[in-house]
Each structure stands twice: as structure tokens, then as C-alpha cells.
Design a protein around this motif. Structure first.
Motif, mmCIF file in Angstrom:
data_model
loop_
_atom_site.group_PDB
_atom_site.id
_atom_site.type_symbol
_atom_site.label_atom_id
_atom_site.label_comp_id
_atom_site.label_asym_id
_atom_site.label_seq_id
_atom_site.Cartn_x
_atom_site.Cartn_y
_atom_site.Cartn_z
ATOM 1 N N THR A 129 0.826 -1.212 0.000
ATOM 2 C CA THR A 129 0.000 0.000 0.000
ATOM 3 C C THR A 129 0.857 1.258 0.000
ATOM 4 N N ILE A 130 1.868 1.290 0.856
ATOM 5 C CA ILE A 130 2.737 2.459 0.942
ATOM 6 C C ILE A 130 3.428 2.731 -0.388
ATOM 7 N N LEU A 131 3.930 1.677 -1.031
ATOM 8 C CA LEU A 131 4.644 1.864 -2.288
ATOM 9 C C LEU A 131 3.713 2.355 -3.403
ATOM 10 N N ILE A 132 2.487 1.856 -3.442
ATOM 11 C CA ILE A 132 1.525 2.327 -4.446
ATOM 12 C C ILE A 132 1.178 3.792 -4.202
ATOM 13 N N LEU A 133 0.948 4.161 -2.941
ATOM 14 C CA LEU A 133 0.608 5.544 -2.615
ATOM 15 C C LEU A 133 1.760 6.495 -2.946
ATOM 16 N N ARG A 134 2.969 6.072 -2.676
ATOM 17 C CA ARG A 134 4.123 6.911 -3.013
ATOM 18 C C ARG A 134 4.216 7.117 -4.521
ATOM 19 N N ARG A 135 3.964 6.055 -5.258
ATOM 20 C CA ARG A 135 4.112 6.105 -6.710
ATOM 21 C C ARG A 135 3.062 7.017 -7.343
ATOM 22 N N HIS A 136 1.902 7.125 -6.722
ATOM 23 C CA HIS A 136 0.806 7.888 -7.336
ATOM 24 C C HIS A 136 0.335 9.016 -6.418
ATOM 25 N N GLU A 137 1.300 9.701 -5.824
ATOM 26 C CA GLU A 137 0.976 10.781 -4.892
ATOM 27 C C GLU A 137 0.200 11.907 -5.577
ATOM 28 N N LYS A 138 0.599 12.277 -6.786
ATOM 29 C CA LYS A 138 -0.077 13.363 -7.493
ATOM 30 C C LYS A 138 -1.558 13.054 -7.702
ATOM 31 N N ALA A 139 -1.844 11.833 -8.129
ATOM 32 C CA ALA A 139 -3.232 11.445 -8.368
ATOM 33 C C ALA A 139 -4.030 11.470 -7.074
ATOM 34 N N ARG A 140 -3.412 11.008 -5.983
ATOM 35 C CA ARG A 140 -4.130 10.995 -4.706
ATOM 36 C C ARG A 140 -4.428 12.411 -4.225
ATOM 37 N N LEU A 141 -3.465 13.311 -4.384
ATOM 38 C CA LEU A 141 -3.682 14.698 -3.965
ATOM 39 C C LEU A 141 -4.808 15.345 -4.769
ATOM 40 N N GLN A 142 -4.835 15.110 -6.080
ATOM 41 C CA GLN A 142 -5.902 15.660 -6.914
ATOM 42 C C GLN A 142 -7.245 15.017 -6.579
ATOM 43 N N LEU A 143 -7.213 13.739 -6.259
ATOM 44 C CA LEU A 143 -8.435 13.049 -5.853
ATOM 45 C C LEU A 143 -8.979 13.649 -4.564
ATOM 46 N N ALA A 144 -8.096 13.963 -3.621
ATOM 47 C CA ALA A 144 -8.529 14.562 -2.358
ATOM 48 C C ALA A 144 -9.230 15.889 -2.594
ATOM 49 N N VAL A 145 -8.732 16.674 -3.544
ATOM 50 C CA VAL A 145 -9.375 17.947 -3.893
ATOM 51 C C VAL A 145 -10.780 17.693 -4.434
ATOM 52 N N ALA A 146 -10.893 16.694 -5.319
ATOM 53 C CA ALA A 146 -12.202 16.366 -5.897
ATOM 54 C C ALA A 146 -13.180 15.900 -4.828
ATOM 55 N N MET A 147 -12.707 15.079 -3.894
ATOM 56 C CA MET A 147 -13.571 14.584 -2.824
ATOM 57 C C MET A 147 -13.959 15.701 -1.875
ATOM 58 N N SER A 148 -13.041 16.635 -1.633
ATOM 59 C CA SER A 148 -13.348 17.793 -0.801
ATOM 60 C C SER A 148 -14.459 18.630 -1.413
ATOM 61 N N ASP A 149 -14.478 18.673 -2.753
ATOM 62 C CA ASP A 149 -15.515 19.421 -3.471
ATOM 63 C C ASP A 149 -16.807 18.624 -3.630
ATOM 64 N N GLY A 150 -16.829 17.385 -3.149
ATOM 65 C CA GLY A 150 -18.043 16.574 -3.231
ATOM 66 C C GLY A 150 -18.323 16.017 -4.607
ATOM 67 N N LYS A 151 -17.279 15.809 -5.422
ATOM 68 C CA LYS A 151 -17.479 15.279 -6.762
ATOM 69 C C LYS A 151 -18.046 13.867 -6.716
ATOM 70 N N SER A 152 -18.719 13.479 -7.772
ATOM 71 C CA SER A 152 -19.292 12.144 -7.864
ATOM 72 C C SER A 152 -18.190 11.104 -7.979
ATOM 73 N N VAL A 153 -18.539 9.841 -7.781
ATOM 74 C CA VAL A 153 -17.577 8.758 -7.914
ATOM 75 C C VAL A 153 -16.988 8.735 -9.322
ATOM 76 N N GLY A 154 -17.839 8.916 -10.326
ATOM 77 C CA GLY A 154 -17.363 8.938 -11.700
ATOM 78 C C GLY A 154 -16.363 10.052 -11.946
ATOM 79 N N SER A 155 -16.627 11.235 -11.399
ATOM 80 C CA SER A 155 -15.698 12.352 -11.532
ATOM 81 C C SER A 155 -14.382 12.059 -10.836
ATOM 82 N N CYS A 156 -14.453 11.420 -9.670
ATOM 83 C CA CYS A 156 -13.238 11.067 -8.931
ATOM 84 C C CYS A 156 -12.398 10.057 -9.717
ATOM 85 N N ILE A 157 -13.065 9.116 -10.346
ATOM 86 C CA ILE A 157 -12.343 8.142 -11.174
ATOM 87 C C ILE A 157 -11.666 8.843 -12.348
#
Length: 344
Positions: A304-332
Motif C-alpha cells: 500500500t505504501i509503495l503504491i501511494l508513493r508512486r501515485h501521490e499526485k493522483a491521490r492529492l488531486q483526488l482529495a481535492v475532488a472529494m473535498s468538493d463533493g465530486k461524484s464517484v465517476g468524476s473522482c475516477i
């Protein structure tokens, strides 16, 4: 927190269709027409169209149709679903984890210091208010005793009837309102669950960020936040009494994704104690010895740690989308747009 079956997975909430996703859909459609619908534009157009349909299926509660849509798009618009590169599964020691910069003692026993601090502050404020009220309204000691007994009754009723849910709702609401760090930590925690699930091939179907959101949308009082998944295949295996190694590996990583995300961001974890407890309960229910359970957890932590490290940018952008209440499809769509397929 994760939501789901007997695994470490816990939460609720269904997000409505996202205007953001529809806007992206229209924009890509126009761009495709202007450029002769080249291969990339066609792929994006199809993806956004299907993700809009995915949101509708999730809204209707048709998990099987939603999962079928995503699987049909694997390799044809959705390149990241279930495509994460993983470490080999073998017996890893604590030293192996330390060599990868991982100190499990910093996140496998999380304690929410923020809410504990808010709780102590409220108790002090309540005591101060009681003293102030006595002098302001000239209350007698007997009247103060009756007030104290009334508050004790309410607290006891909450503990017995709602398992402390009202208290937890109050603390969580204050935390999100007055502590930016707490608010951000919860969002990042849930983004970790979401992205790990998606990359390992488990479809997220809803998420919540606050206890109040969970209460208003799902009527669930004692849930701080969480991400729910399309997990009927996992439930079928649980009910059959035979859980495949592949399925167990997926949900072990998903369960630890929240605390792992906090660890990577802050060097420690405050949330996710319930996730770890549920994973521990699952492994025990499957008859794992302590040695075998430790081995499973260590592999899941490293993976898990290695996957998260590898895709940190995507996770950070996903967090922004979730903070804005985006739909699951938008988050994907955010995940797919921020990960180079070659990095999977």
C-alpha cells in the motif's frame, strides 16, 4: 474509514450526478469533433460518457451494472482500474519495512489527538460555564447538582442508546469547522482508501467526509467518515467460507490505505483505528494464526505504501475532488487523468 463486508471496509453515502463530469463530457465531445475524433479523444469521450452512466447506476444502487461498466472499459478508457503494480507476496520482516522507510509503530496504533483535545477543551468550557452561571444567575448548590445530574443523564443515554454517537457527531463537527488540519486529514484518509481500492480493482461506490454528512444522507449516527465499495463478490466469498488470496489481499490493502496515507503525509496516523480492528477481526475469523496475520499485514503495509508513493499526485488531486463533493465517476476521471499508464 472503510465500509463494507466483514473486511476492514466501513461507510455510506451516495453522491449525486456531477455537473463537473457532464461539463468535461461536453468539452471532450466538442474537441473530438474538431480534431476528427482521433484515438485519444475518442477514448476520453467514451470514458466520460461511461462514467456519467456509472454515476447513474450507483445512484440507482445497481452495483453489478456499475461494476460491469467499469470492467468493460478496462484498457479502453480506464487504464488504471485494477492495474496497480504490486510487490511480490512473501514473508516480510519489520526490518524489510524499515529498509523501505516504513515504521509501523507510527500508524498501526492510531490515536485521534485532535478530537481528544477538542473533548478536553469542551469539558473545561463546560466547567467554566457552570461556575459562571452560578454567579450570574445566583444558582444554589442544589440547582447546580440538578443541572449536573441532567447532563450526566444525557451523556449516559447517548452512550447506551447511540454508543456515544451524539458526542462523536459534536466533536467531529467542531473538528471540521475549526481545525483545518483535522478536516484535511480526514479527506486525505478517505482519498487513500478510494485510490487504493480503484487501482487494485475494487470499485468505490460512495464516500462521506463528515459525521453530519453521513447522518443526513444515510441516517448513520456513529460513523466519522468513510468510503463504501462494490463488494458483492467479496461477500459471496465470505458467505461461502472460502476467501481467495487475491480478494483478501485487495481488502487488506484497502483497510490500511487510510492510515498509510496519513503516515506518508504527517509521519503518523490519528484516524483508522476501526479499520485496523476490522482487518484484525477478519483475519481471526479466517483462522489466521498471529504469525500468519502479521505476515499478511506487513505485506499489505509495504504494498500500500509503495503504491501511494508512486501515485501521490493522483491521490492529492483526488482529495481535492472529494473535498468538493465530486461524484464517484468524476473522482475516477481525476485518477485516470493524473496517472500515466506507464507508471502503473
Amino acid at each position: 474509514m472503510v465500509v463494507g463486508a466483514a473486511a476492514a471496509v466501513v461507510c455510506y453515502c451516495s453522491h449525486s450526478h456531477s455537473p463537473f463530469l457532464l461539463t468535461r463530457f461536453r468539452a471532450v465531445n466538442v474537441n473530438a469533433n474538431a480534431n476528427g475524433r482521433d484515438t485519444q479523444s475518442e477514448s476520453n469521450w467514451t470514458r466520460l460518457q461511461k462514467l456519467a452512466q456509472l454515476d447513474e447506476e450507483l445512484r440507482r444502487g445497481d452495483d453489478k451494472a456499475a461494476l460491469s461498466l467499469v470492467r468493460d472499459l478496462q484498457g479502453r478508457g480506464l487504464h488504471c482500474f485494477g492495474a496497480a503494480r504490486q510487490v511480490p507476496q512473501r514473508l516480510y520482516t519489520l526490518e524489510d519495512l524499515k529498509l523501505n522507510g516504513i515504521d509501523t509503530s507510527s500508524f498501526l496504533a492510531p490515536l485521534d489527538q485532535t478530537l481528544a483535545s477538542i473533548d478536553r477543551t469542551l469539558q473545561i468550557a463546560l466547567a467554566f460555564a457552570a461556575v459562571s452561571a452560578r454567579f450570574a444567575f445566583h444558582l444554589s448548590q442544589l440547582q447546580l447538582l440538578f443541572i449536573a445530574l441532567a447532563l450526566l443523564f444525557v451523556w449516559t443515554l447517548d452512550q447506551i442508546s447511540f454508543n456515544g454517537g451524539v458526542r462523536n457527531l459534536l466533536l467531529d463537527t467542531i473538528g471540521h469547522t475549526f481545525s483545518h488540519k483535522y478536516h484535511n486529514r480526514v479527506i486525505q484518509h478517505e482519498a487513500g482508501h478510494f485510490i487504493i481500492a480503484y487501482l487494485l480493482g475494487v470499485l468505490p461506490k460512495s464516500y462521506t467526509i463528515t459525521s453530519l454528512e453521513t447522518l443526513t444522507r444515510e441516517g448513520s449516527l456513529n460513523v466519522q467518515a468513510g468510503t463504501a465499495f462494490v463488494d458483492f463478490e467479496f461477500l459471496e466469498e465470505i458467505n461461502s467460507g472460502k476467501v481467495s488470496a487475491k480478494m483478501l489481499n485487495r481488502f487488506s490493502c484497502i483497510a490500511l490505505a487510510g492510515v498509510a496515507t496519513e503516515y506518508l503525509l504527517y509521519g503518523y496516523s490519528e484516524g483508522g483505528l476501526g479499520d485496523i480492528a476490522k482487518l484484525d477481526g477478519l483475519l481471526k475469523s479466517l483462522g489466521f494464526t498471529q504469525k500468519k496475520a502479521d505476515s499478511q499485514v506487513r505485506w499489505a503495509v509495504l504494498n500500500t505504501i509503495l503504491i501511494l508513493r508512486r501515485h501521490e499526485k493522483a491521490r492529492l488531486q483526488l482529495a481535492v475532488a472529494m473535498s468538493d463533493g465530486k461524484s464517484v465517476g468524476s473522482c475516477i476521471d481525476v485518477i485516470e487523468s493524473n496517472i500515466d499508464f506507464e507508471d502503473i
